[in-house]
Design an enzyme around this catalytic site. Structure first.
Site, PDB file in Angstrom:
ATOM      1  N   THR A  88       0.800  -1.266  -0.319  1.00  0.00           N
ATOM      2  CA  THR A  88       0.174  -0.268   0.113  1.00  0.00           C
ATOM      3  C   THR A  88       1.163   0.874  -0.061  1.00  0.00           C
ATOM      4  O   THR A  88       2.057   0.950   0.938  1.00  0.00           O
ATOM      5  CB  THR A  88      -0.987  -0.043   1.653  1.00  0.00           C
ATOM      6  OG1 THR A  88      -0.436  -0.016   2.638  1.00  0.00           O
ATOM      7  CG2 THR A  88      -1.660  -1.319   1.258  1.00  0.00           C
ATOM      8  N   HIS A  89       0.462   2.392  -0.462  1.00  0.00           N
ATOM      9  CA  HIS A  89       1.704   4.195  -1.033  1.00  0.00           C
ATOM     10  C   HIS A  89       2.465   2.887  -1.239  1.00  0.00           C
ATOM     11  O   HIS A  89       3.953   3.866  -1.214  1.00  0.00           O
ATOM     12  CB  HIS A  89       1.469   4.109   0.166  1.00  0.00           C
ATOM     13  CG  HIS A  89       0.706   4.212   1.136  1.00  0.00           C
ATOM     14  ND1 HIS A  89      -0.791   5.691   1.139  1.00  0.00           N
ATOM     15  CD2 HIS A  89       0.321   3.387   2.265  1.00  0.00           C
ATOM     16  CE1 HIS A  89      -1.661   5.210   1.743  1.00  0.00           C
ATOM     17  NE2 HIS A  89      -1.556   4.779   2.848  1.00  0.00           N
ATOM     18  N   SER A 126      18.660  -1.157 -25.850  1.00  0.00           N
ATOM     19  CA  SER A 126      19.554   0.086 -25.991  1.00  0.00           C
ATOM     20  C   SER A 126      19.950   0.297 -28.044  1.00  0.00           C
ATOM     21  O   SER A 126      21.119  -0.296 -27.725  1.00  0.00           O
ATOM     22  CB  SER A 126      19.978   0.644 -24.551  1.00  0.00           C
ATOM     23  OG  SER A 126      20.394   1.842 -24.794  1.00  0.00           O
ATOM     24  N   LYS A 165      21.263  -3.236 -21.411  1.00  0.00           N
ATOM     25  CA  LYS A 165      19.593  -2.769 -21.392  1.00  0.00           C
ATOM     26  C   LYS A 165      18.670  -3.936 -21.998  1.00  0.00           C
ATOM     27  O   LYS A 165      18.747  -4.343 -22.941  1.00  0.00           O
ATOM     28  CB  LYS A 165      19.512  -1.459 -21.693  1.00  0.00           C
ATOM     29  CG  LYS A 165      19.783  -0.424 -21.252  1.00  0.00           C
ATOM     30  CD  LYS A 165      19.556  -0.287 -20.009  1.00  0.00           C
ATOM     31  CE  LYS A 165      18.610   0.286 -19.614  1.00  0.00           C
ATOM     32  NZ  LYS A 165      18.087   1.376 -20.531  1.00  0.00           N
ATOM     33  N   GLU A 174       5.351  -0.406 -21.076  1.00  0.00           N
ATOM     34  CA  GLU A 174       5.550   1.130 -21.367  1.00  0.00           C
ATOM     35  C   GLU A 174       4.564   2.130 -22.126  1.00  0.00           C
ATOM     36  O   GLU A 174       3.657   2.502 -21.997  1.00  0.00           O
ATOM     37  CB  GLU A 174       6.820   1.163 -21.667  1.00  0.00           C
ATOM     38  CG  GLU A 174       7.884   0.990 -20.566  1.00  0.00           C
ATOM     39  CD  GLU A 174       9.334   1.526 -20.700  1.00  0.00           C
ATOM     40  OE1 GLU A 174      10.289   1.883 -20.151  1.00  0.00           O
ATOM     41  OE2 GLU A 174       9.897   1.352 -22.222  1.00  0.00           O
ATOM     42  N   TYR A 207     -28.463  14.969 -37.065  1.00  0.00           N
ATOM     43  CA  TYR A 207     -27.409  15.335 -38.053  1.00  0.00           C
ATOM     44  C   TYR A 207     -26.669  16.588 -38.178  1.00  0.00           C
ATOM     45  O   TYR A 207     -27.551  17.210 -38.185  1.00  0.00           O
ATOM     46  CB  TYR A 207     -27.362  14.216 -39.330  1.00  0.00           C
ATOM     47  CG  TYR A 207     -26.402  13.819 -39.880  1.00  0.00           C
ATOM     48  CD1 TYR A 207     -25.287  13.029 -38.557  1.00  0.00           C
ATOM     49  CD2 TYR A 207     -25.054  14.653 -40.523  1.00  0.00           C
ATOM     50  CE1 TYR A 207     -23.900  12.632 -39.609  1.00  0.00           C
ATOM     51  CE2 TYR A 207     -23.845  14.384 -40.773  1.00  0.00           C
ATOM     52  CZ  TYR A 207     -23.309  13.639 -40.206  1.00  0.00           C
ATOM     53  OH  TYR A 207     -22.397  13.344 -40.731  1.00  0.00           O
ATOM     54  N   LYS A 237     -15.688   8.576 -36.281  1.00  0.00           N
ATOM     55  CA  LYS A 237     -14.807   7.910 -36.623  1.00  0.00           C
ATOM     56  C   LYS A 237     -13.635   6.941 -36.655  1.00  0.00           C
ATOM     57  O   LYS A 237     -12.836   6.292 -36.105  1.00  0.00           O
ATOM     58  CB  LYS A 237     -15.317   7.214 -38.179  1.00  0.00           C
ATOM     59  CG  LYS A 237     -16.433   6.817 -37.934  1.00  0.00           C
ATOM     60  CD  LYS A 237     -16.547   7.057 -40.090  1.00  0.00           C
ATOM     61  CE  LYS A 237     -18.446   7.429 -39.947  1.00  0.00           C
ATOM     62  NZ  LYS A 237     -18.911   8.693 -39.347  1.00  0.00           N
TER      63      LYS A 237
END
Length: 471
Positions: A155-156, A277, A283, A290, A317, A325
């Site tokens: 929590t937190h 990377s 990496k 993400e 309309y 769309k």
């Protein structure tokens, strides 16, 4: 080139205006739905004696030929013809002659585009429901694969209590289950047939709207012609559903990103779902998670854009509604990608159970269980809370954890501590003891998984129904 609506005009449309008002660059993806709707409309016109059966036969044959050309990539769209409807109608008339011009009897582009969008969204809802189902299945499989993996619950974003990894992961199943239920509501709002409303007031021709609804597998018909051409609630409901779904996936993305970091090292994602990377050879970046997290804001934006478009429109309309769309199409594409890639990513994910368990050995997430231990010995909870708080402060001062205290050190704070205290605050004991309904004990998680499988059986029935009633 003359416009199909050009009879009232004496001057050609400015080229810039043509480009600005044209929708063919994006509504061309509605070609299948437009042709299906036109075929059903032609059948109805012939059935009601509004056009001849011969003309209807020519129209249907011509439309099927145009569909074949489109599927084969042989159809050239013309921006001067504005939209998918007029591109198809113009080509139809070129192919079959005057009979093609009779297809638009008793309908307007207003109810025609509404029909296309309803059919399209129904089909996409059926697909998206299947993708949710598949991700739910991946969650259950992953939870069952690691039945005893213990991790810190937070929590937190601070360690709070020991929990089973499977318990944590199943939280997302129940989020998705609510998303599935919301999508069922969107289906009900989309499964309404607007054709026959005309431009806004209906038509003077003796049409049979129920016949068209049956042909196109709609369960209901709009009861008000103005509502039929101006309603975009079903799109807003879909975008609202999509925003909540993406919020859930974004929360899971954030946890995947954290868990896969060196600081946590709770999981490792499969190489197939990561990138490297260009400058740092070591990496391994969780780009999929993400991107899903980033695309969530994009979906939110489409919802807010559509709400803003619709907020001040008079009936019926207005050209503003052409803006419905692009955001809808992008939302659908984003949701489908996110759900599909997440199911694969979860199945390829590897857990580092040693690191998960090791994190608990160096924290105080068993403090609540220590307080519960004292309560079961007869001490009021508030007093037990204070005792444990002092124990934690002592440990911090001495550089120890609760599991490293001796019985004598425990008894400095309360004579109620006995030799069984160390067993009572082991992470395994803490998890097993939380056997209340919906808790993190193995027994409760097992029941949750069983309940989830029952839920999916019910969902399967809806998937089958969608498959039968989506064209």
């Amino acid at each position: 080139m003359g416009k199909l609506w050009g009879g009232r005009f004496s001057k050609s449309t400015d080229v810039m205006v043509e480009e600005f008002t044209s929708s063919i660059s994006f509504d061309h993806r509605l070609y299948r739905q437009d042709i299906k709707g036109s075929i059903a409309h032609a059948k109805m016109l012939a059935k009601c004696g509004i056009i001849s059966k011969e003309d209807a036969g020519l129209i249907i044959e011509g439309l099927n030929g145009i569909l074949a050309d489109m599927e084969a990539g042989r159809f050239q769209f013309d921006i001067a013809l504005e939209d998918i409807h007029m591109n198809i109608e113009k080509r139809l008339t070129e192919r079959i002659g005057p009979a093609g011009g009779r297809l638009h009897t008793a309908r307007s582009r207003n109810d025609q585009v509404a029909l296309d969008t309803h059919i399209y969204l129904k089909e996409e809802i059926a697909r998206i429901a299947g993708f949710i189902y598949e991700l739910e299945q991946a969650i259950i499989e992953t939870a069952e694969k690691h039945p005893r993996a213990i991790m810190p619950g937070y929590t937190h974003l601070q360690r709070a209590q020991p929990i089973l990894f499977s318990h944590h992961l199943m939280t997302y199943f129940f989020m998705l289950e609510r998303d599935f239920r919301r999508l069922r509501g969107v289906w009900e709002s989309t499964d309404i047939m607007p054709l026959g409303a005309g431009a806004l007031a209906g038509t003077t021709f003796p049409i049979d709207r129920q016949f068209v609804a049956d042909e196109l597998k709609f369960s209901r018909i709009y009861e008000n012609s103005i509502d039929a051409v101006s309603d975009r609630d079903y799109i807003l409901e879909f975008q609202s559903f999509a925003s909540i779904l993406m919020m859930h996936l974004s929360r899971l993305s954030e946890e995947i990103i954290l868990w896969s970091s060196t600081e946590f090292s709770f999981i490792e994602l499969d190489d197939a779902h990561c990138t490297g990377s260009s400058i740092m050879p070591q990496k391994k970046n969780p780009d999929v998670a993400e991107l899903v997290r980033g695309k969530t804001g994009r979906v939110y934006g489409h919802l807010m854009a559509m709400l803003t478009v619709a907020k001040g429109l008079p009936l019926a309309y207005n050209k503003d509604l052409q803006e419905d769309k692009e955001g809808l199409f992008d939302t659908i594409d984003t949701v489908k990608f996110s759900l599909t890639v997440y199911a694969a990513m979860l199945r390829g994910m590897r857990l580092n159970e040693k690191n998960m368990g090791g994190a608990l050995a160096a924290d105080f997430s068993n403090a609540t269980d220590m307080a519960d231990y004292l309560v079961k010995k007869g001490l009021p909870f508030r007093q037990a809370h204070e005792v444990v708080g002092k124990c934690v402060a002592f440990c911090l001062d001495q550089g120890k954890t609760l599991l490293e205290l001796t019985l004598d050190e425990f008894r400095q704070f309360s004579e109620m501590f006995n030799s069984d205290i160390l067993q009572a605050i082991k992470p395994e004991t803490c998890v097993d003891a939380r056997n209340s309904f919906g808790g993190t004990s193995p027994a409760q998680v097992g029941q949750a998984v069983a309940a989830a499988r029952n839920i999916m059986s019910s969902q399967r029935k809806h998937l089958d129904m969608y498959a039968k009633t989506a064209l």
